[in-house]
Design an enzyme around this catalytic site. Structure first.
Site, mmCIF file in Angstrom:
data_model
loop_
_atom_site.group_PDB
_atom_site.id
_atom_site.type_symbol
_atom_site.label_atom_id
_atom_site.label_comp_id
_atom_site.label_asym_id
_atom_site.label_seq_id
_atom_site.Cartn_x
_atom_site.Cartn_y
_atom_site.Cartn_z
ATOM 1 C CG LEU A 249 -0.679 15.279 2.765
ATOM 2 C CD1 LEU A 249 -0.776 15.344 4.189
ATOM 3 C CD2 LEU A 249 -0.128 16.409 2.248
ATOM 4 C CG ASP A 250 4.862 13.243 -0.864
ATOM 5 O OD1 ASP A 250 5.152 13.359 0.163
ATOM 6 O OD2 ASP A 250 5.187 14.243 -1.649
ATOM 7 C CE LYS A 251 7.438 5.272 3.068
ATOM 8 N NZ LYS A 251 8.161 3.900 2.779
ATOM 9 C CB SER B 99 4.118 15.282 2.614
ATOM 10 O OG SER B 99 4.713 15.676 1.619
#
Length: 242
Positions: A101-103, A105
């Protein structure tokens, strides 16, 4: 148990990478170099990897509700906060997040030391479903539902939604989208291709797991039944060589 599976369950590497380590002569059993990944390991055997004795780790399965501002990594050299900072376990246990999961999200992350399971969950052929709730920068036109279900061509190929609907009838900015693609930032890119920016992205389900009952930043162990369902639903757990 096959030797490559033994290495994987000991936290050395994934089962596929373990095959290469074995074939390259880095693994010995009872003092003898073994280059056959399908060699059967007995409980009484002593297995060493690059000269160091290894033992099977007890598998740990953790469900984390990731908050914003954390990267999905086990460490970082640039001063970023990473998800492992949120998990306080005593003793030296090698754990890693499954998928990403990106930063910016939030939502459900599975964290484990089961390299075999992690590899299968990440493999495209198993089509592991993920359900996201997103908030867009503007009202979403319902005519695009069909387009997302049919598939949209992105730079790295065609991606599509398996299901998509308004999360709440009262808001057309809040969308729920189920997708099995594991491509990087695919949900954000799909909406971007249609002229929408994702303001918030929250993963609420992953495979058979739900983050229900977990506040942001909280984590818990999976129950035995949850682990059993996760494996039984998606995989046939035989002992293939690779």
């Amino acid at each position: 148990m096959f030797l490559n599976k033994f290495l994987s369950q000991s936290g050395i590497s994934s089962r596929r990478k373990a095959v290469n380590e074995i074939k390259n002569g880095h693994v010995s059993v009872n003092g003898h170099v073994i280059k056959d990944p399908a060699f059967r390991v007995k409980e009484s055997d002593t297995v060493t990897y690059k000269g160091k004795k290894i033992q099977q780790e007890k598998h740990i399965y953790i469900l984390l509700n990731k908050p914003e501002g954390y990267i999905t990594a086990v460490s970082d050299t640039h001063g970023h906060k990473h998800v492992m900072d949120l998990i306080d376990l005593r003793g030296k246990v090698r754990l890693f997040p499954v998928g990403r999961l990106d930063k910016d999200s939030t939502g459900l992350l599975l964290i484990t030391n089961d390299g075999d399971l992690a590899q299968k969950l990440a493999h495209p052929k198993y089509e592991i479903s993920k359900l996201y709730e997103v908030v867009l920068d503007q009202n979403f036109d319902s005519e695009f539902f069909a387009k997302l279900l049919q598939g949209i061509k992105l730079k790295d190929g065609i991606s599509k939604a398996d299901k998509i609907f308004y999360t709440k009838r009262s808001s057309r900015k809040k969308i729920s989208i189920e997708i099995h693609s594991g491509k990087n930032r695919v949900v954000r890119r799909l909406f971007k291709s249609l002229g929408y920016n994702v303001v918030k992205l929250d993963r609420v389900e992953y495979a058979t797991l739900s983050k229900r009952g977990l506040n942001k930043g909280e984590w818990r162990y999976l129950t035995g039944e949850e682990v059993k369902k996760l494996k039984a639903r998606h995989f046939e757990y035989a002992e293939p060589v690779v």
